[in-house]
Design a protein around this motif. Structure first.
Motif, mmCIF file in Angstrom:
data_model
loop_
_atom_site.group_PDB
_atom_site.id
_atom_site.type_symbol
_atom_site.label_atom_id
_atom_site.label_comp_id
_atom_site.label_asym_id
_atom_site.label_seq_id
_atom_site.Cartn_x
_atom_site.Cartn_y
_atom_site.Cartn_z
ATOM 1 N N LEU A 63 14.097 7.667 6.184
ATOM 2 C CA LEU A 63 12.689 7.294 6.113
ATOM 3 C C LEU A 63 12.062 7.311 7.503
ATOM 4 O O LEU A 63 10.948 7.816 7.697
ATOM 5 N N ALA A 64 12.768 6.756 8.472
ATOM 6 C CA ALA A 64 12.228 6.654 9.828
ATOM 7 C C ALA A 64 12.061 8.039 10.452
ATOM 8 O O ALA A 64 11.032 8.339 11.064
ATOM 9 N N THR B 10 0.854 -1.174 0.000
ATOM 10 C CA THR B 10 0.000 0.000 0.000
ATOM 11 C C THR B 10 0.892 1.227 0.000
ATOM 12 O O THR B 10 1.897 1.265 0.709
ATOM 13 N N MET C 255 4.490 10.068 1.777
ATOM 14 C CA MET C 255 4.871 11.391 2.292
ATOM 15 C C MET C 255 6.344 11.665 2.033
ATOM 16 O O MET C 255 6.729 12.773 1.660
ATOM 17 N N GLY D 23 9.889 10.425 8.023
ATOM 18 C CA GLY D 23 8.536 9.869 7.977
ATOM 19 C C GLY D 23 7.765 10.144 9.251
ATOM 20 O O GLY D 23 6.598 10.528 9.209
ATOM 21 N N LEU D 24 8.417 10.007 10.386
ATOM 22 C CA LEU D 24 7.713 10.232 11.647
ATOM 23 C C LEU D 24 7.309 11.696 11.786
ATOM 24 O O LEU D 24 6.237 12.031 12.281
ATOM 25 N N GLY E 186 -1.543 7.077 1.509
ATOM 26 C CA GLY E 186 -1.823 7.226 2.933
ATOM 27 C C GLY E 186 -0.741 6.696 3.832
ATOM 28 O O GLY E 186 -0.941 6.514 5.021
ATOM 29 N N THR E 187 0.432 6.447 3.309
ATOM 30 C CA THR E 187 1.512 5.950 4.153
ATOM 31 C C THR E 187 2.655 6.962 4.195
ATOM 32 O O THR E 187 2.717 7.883 3.378
ATOM 33 N N VAL E 188 3.570 6.754 5.129
ATOM 34 C CA VAL E 188 4.713 7.666 5.210
ATOM 35 C C VAL E 188 5.617 7.497 4.006
ATOM 36 O O VAL E 188 6.389 8.401 3.683
ATOM 37 N N LEU E 189 5.555 6.341 3.357
ATOM 38 C CA LEU E 189 6.368 6.188 2.152
ATOM 39 C C LEU E 189 5.979 7.257 1.146
ATOM 40 O O LEU E 189 6.842 7.956 0.593
ATOM 41 N N LEU F 137 4.379 12.278 9.497
ATOM 42 C CA LEU F 137 3.215 11.618 10.081
ATOM 43 C C LEU F 137 2.625 12.469 11.209
ATOM 44 O O LEU F 137 1.404 12.656 11.301
#
Lengths: 351, 351, 351, 351, 351
Positions: D290-291, D27, D35, D294-295, D30-33, D298
């Motif tokens: 990414l971590a 998916t 974003m 992404g956070l 709607g994911t941080v990927l 988010l």
């Protein structure tokens, strides 16, 4: 007040300027520096650290050590690999505990200030619904209830466990007498209450009994009496909440656990940290001991904010202030809106 | 009380002096030291650590190891690089869990003390609105309701799951009989309730039914009966909240997870930490096991504060105290404000 | 019940003894061990770790590596200096998330038990204010309202999204029919509700409409009807709160983020941790995977406590228990206080 | 709806299966990927990391480096000893901030769903107390109030700042017109309100004014009108709370601080992490970026849940659903309990 | 406003676009960059770091050092093994403290906005229950109460400690005069209040006294007067809550502790971090100082949101907006529902 001079109650809240730290850098009173420097265990830790340093560097060896390549001679030594986990645990635990104690401090402060809101509401209700001309005896009733509410404040705070130990409760009785808040006969009755009971519950019941006597006489509306009674019960309940909190401190097992692992960890460091950095390591240990021991002491102080510590809540300053407020306002007649009432109300004869 | 001697209920809350740790340093009862030293797993861990240390240092080798430059011979060995992440995880998890259990402890304590506030309010309402001369039978009604409310306290706490297992509920019934709180006929009825039902809900309904019978007779105001009924329902609801909390402990999956990773981590350390610091490593492991195992046990104790542990809430001390309070006050006539009522009320003949 | 056998609803809450872990050490059902061991990804990680270990140690090399001094041959290798930050981040994130999900679990549990308090209050109000002799039809009204409230419980929980997927809602309807809680005519009406509407809102309105019809007839006091209606609306609102929570799970972006970084981190470790500690590293990785994967699964389970997982809340056990309670008590006449009412009330003829 | 196609409002909540991650692994929406992959700064970081890697390994040197024993040539280099503290700080800060934003998301969601409870209560009150036969005009009054309450929902959500920027408020007005919720005359009045005022407050006042006109006419009970008015004010107050929250986002200083230290930290890593692990380090950096990035993204998304992001709350789906509910039920006559009322009420002639 | 130009109150809330960081990257006002760059201590730290670097690298030595293999000459040096624990402690402490201060900020913001809800409710009650034709003098009463409520807002916010120091209270009085909110006679009375008392409590009492005068005249319903009075007391209580919070800042011992360990830690780093990475270490130290010092300053700012800082809450913008709202609506007659009332109400003659 004389109580403050005798060190029985907390000094006024120290108001600082958060944007200018330098101004406060040498403040000592009410800081963790004072808490640590007056703690025997803190100095014991420092002595251990310094004495072992001297034995190791000056008596046995004569050289500096560096990271990862030092020899300990025959000194017992524990690798930092296996005690650092403990260090992390202690840090976490202390910070979480400090955070809980901080919340406890503000929760108790909030309850104290909620009493102020009850007082203001009582004052507002009395002045609105019991003006001198409301019915015969309205003025006397208003004055009596107001006096009892003020007495409730003095005795309510005076009955906090720490203050009873300090005989602050006796001071509270003196104030109540001095200002004539409670008659002689009533005082005897309150003094004769069985041990373990609170004067404030008896005062609450006296207020509601009195108010409802006027209700039964048809002089006062039952709803109004209920509202005033609810605010006075609110004061009592706020005090009961405070008593409940102070009677159950941080559970002893938790207090003991935190103190135990904190002190053991510091003692371990006092010994182990000698091996790393010549005499300079004393500086690191000193700061470390200050940070850990200080945070623990700070948490203890925050958890129990009623007493004579420098950071405790100055409840009796509040009591005196609220007493003055009641005195100032209870007899003050309506001043605002005179023209309006003159025009629409006073003109029209009642009935 | 005899229950305490038999170890069925919690001892009194231990009140300590947070500013003087040394006084408590050798306290054992109610501390994590006791929890750990009476735990079989704790000693199992220590035996593993010590036996492996002896095999490694005295049987196979004869020298100390130092950081970063040791050999393990043919001993299986895991680098600390790859298990320290687990150590951090375990520390976090334990501290968060302790914080949640601490909150749970105070939430349950708060509910217990909220019952006190309900009791005081009932007492205040009964004394204010049901004096002997309010109507015929007012005194009897006041006494009956007060007795039932006290019975509700005994039976409410006695029905907590842990106390039912301990037969503390039988003790509660004995007390209720001894003090004549509930008549013989009523007791038979309550004893005959279907399994799984609570006597306290039946007592609540009996109170409100009785009060509203007087309302329908025109003797008592409906609003007042409603207020008293609301406080009595409040007591019941507080007990239902306590039952709901004790019937849903920390979910088993969570309890099992924390215990599992904590124990596995300690077992891993018991083996691995042997390699770093000669026999001195035993000290580090001992402290580590105490810190981790102790915090886990402490959390368990805090999460379930009704029982016979040293740190549990002494609820029956509260019950006895509140019972005494009701006995002391329920018949105490109005003492304060006599002059005032004499002047304004008693002078004017009612109607 | 047959639903439990079919695995559609949660088993009873597992009550454990927190002071004796060993008793539960081999429990499997309802633990993270089961969650992990039934997860394909978990075994995929273990296979990667083991296969790479075999290739590295047995196919390419034949020796152990030690900390800080190993060679990786031509194996791609990433220094732990630059992925450990990620490990810390993942640990934090998982523990915070577990803490949030734990709070969400207890919040939903609290809402479920709040329904019990509403039920008890309805029961108390009905028995107090609608005894058979209150007015003509009082008994019928009491019975009808009680039945509808019980039907509301069955249908309220049956309408939770997870249970509707499981056809548990059909089981709820069967129960409602079997016990005759709702008449045939009423059932047809409720079944005919537009898709997306809840039967419980219609039942609530039916209750209040019925009660206020009696009010308009002058048989029932409006205040009492309002109180009963408020408790019934309270049940409805508690259910709406539960629906609202279950319709908004942990936002997908957050769920995906946590799963993604957790899984990627474990995959990285499955490869990297091969290099440090011979085959023994597999043990460390296994525990690590269990700790991280297990906590993630545990959080998911806690966040959605209505379903058929081992740790879910057994809501239908509560429903059956409360249904029994209503059946037991709704017709039970007043038993307590007979003497008192005999003396003061029944003697005096009404009017 | 067409608004969704135009990307002005949020898509429906994505409901996932928390027990089957693999289903969602690819998916993207709607994911941080998504974003991260649509963020210019993310690609800038990756380019820096890759370009410096190429220069270092392929242009200047030709060998791998290993931990603790590498040379940087003349490349500027900072020891990880002195920037790892920053890494810990950034991790903490981000996780705490994410936790705060998550709480903010659910607080706003809770307020939105509280509106549903108000709507249901209004519906229940209108149907219970204003059936067609209650008094002359009851049906008209019920319909009018229900229409205005629905209009309040459309205009209440349409006035959220993000939606006003998107012209969603115009769509809301169109819906209100289309369904005839508000008459032409009333609409002109609402459109003429001064800038900065909300139509919903005017609708609330119109409702209470209308209801109390009927009260003054003696047709409607004042208590009932008050209850309905309280629920309508409740809707208004819930909207005011939402406006207050959206008008005060995370304070800019905090947002800027977190973004600044996060971005600077990632930029530092993009350069520094080149030196440790040949080209493989790019993988580690990619995951790290990414971590962290992404956070942060988010958290931003969670903090502002009203808009057109994939994870935003689909408020207009709720509005349409609630509108349908009001339409379905407002005129639905009583169906349940007919027999009972027939027996006891309809038989007895009123008066 | 001129107050803003003089820097006495906070600027408008800065609304940013959270999805586009780059737009804000060079924003300076209201960020921690500004807070740090205007702090003397920050520059002192940088000077220490840079001067020691120069002495060490350029005066004494001429080479770079690398991890784990450097010599310090005769420079005092402390191993990072023994001060990193302190670094972890400081990070934790600062992040927890920031989180607490953030919660405090939003709690105070919530109280400010709760005043808005009170205002709207007062407005709604006045317009609904006191239309011009309700009774003789209704219009005057409505206007007077509305004016006093607006005056309460000006004086309530003006009395916040920070604003009294800034003479913002004088500005508030000017506004109150300028708009004629309070008559001359009333103003003299309020100005004559004893020091330490609040004008808002006197205004509240004046409102309730006035309203209940109309009640006693039989013109106004007691319930309605009570509702209006409750909202006005609500405003007063919200202000008292704000005063209570601002009078008890973060306890000084805590503020001092955090500042002390943060500053000491930074000073230690300023010296120690010189040894690791040639002049490049200055970059690492700079970022570190920014992160730690910045977070501390940010927390201070968030904890005290009433003042003239860039991120403070612009309360007087709210006051002006709400004043305008009251002015706009207080005399606006009913516009909606005219047809409906024409049909059912105005047709039927009253009585």
């Amino acid at each position: 007040e004389e109580l403050r001079r005798e060190g029985k109650i907390a000094p006024s809240t120290f108001l600082y300027d958060p944007n200018d730290y330098l101004k406060h850098v040498f403040t000592f009173s009410g800081t963790v520096l004072k808490m640590c420097f007056t703690s025997a265990f803190f100095w014991f830790l420092m002595v251990v650290n310094i004495v072992v340093s001297i034995i190791y560097y000056s008596v046995k060896f004569n050289h500096e050590n560096f990271d990862g390549a030092f020899e300990t001679g025959r000194f017992p030594y524990i690798s930092n690999y296996i005690y650092n986990v403990l260090g992390g645990m202690v840090s976490f635990m202390l910070v979480f505990h400090a955070s809980d104690c901080y919340a406890r401090f503000f929760q108790q402060y909030g309850t104290v200030r909620a009493v102020e809101i009850n007082i203001n509401n009582v004052l507002n209700l009395l002045r609105t619904h019991l003006p001198d001309d409301a019915f015969e005896g309205a003025g006397d009733l208003r004055t009596t209830v107001a006096k009892w509410v003020v007495a409730q404040m003095y005795l309510g705070f005076g009955w906090l466990p720490t203050y009873r130990e300090n005989q602050v409760d006796e001071w509270a009785w003196e104030r109540v007498n001095e200002y004539g808040l409670i008659g002689l006969y009533e005082k005897q009755h309150l003094m004769a209450l069985p041990v373990g009971e609170y004067p404030i519950t008896e005062i609450t019941t006296s207020c509601t009994q009195l108010l409802f006597k006027f209700v039964r006489m048809g002089k006062l509306d039952g709803g109004i009496a209920g509202e005033i009674g609810a605010e006075i019960s609110g004061i009592e309940n706020n005090f009961l909440t405070l008593y409940a909190t102070t009677e159950q401190p941080v559970p002893f097992a938790m207090y003991h656990y935190i103190t135990f692992i904190n002190n053991t960890w510091l003692l371990l460091c006092a010994y182990q940290w000698v091996f790393y950095s010549y005499y300079w390591g004393i500086i690191a240990f000193f700061l470390n001991a200050l940070a850990f021991q200080g945070l623990r002491e700070l948490s203890n102080n925050l958890a129990e904010p009623f007493g004579n510590d420098d950071t405790d809540i100055p409840v009796f300053d509040f009591v005196v202030k609220w007493h003055t407020r009641v005195d100032n306002f209870i007899h003050m007649p309506v001043r605002l809106g005179k023209e309006l009432s003159a025009k629409h109300l006073d003109a029209a004869p009642t009935a």
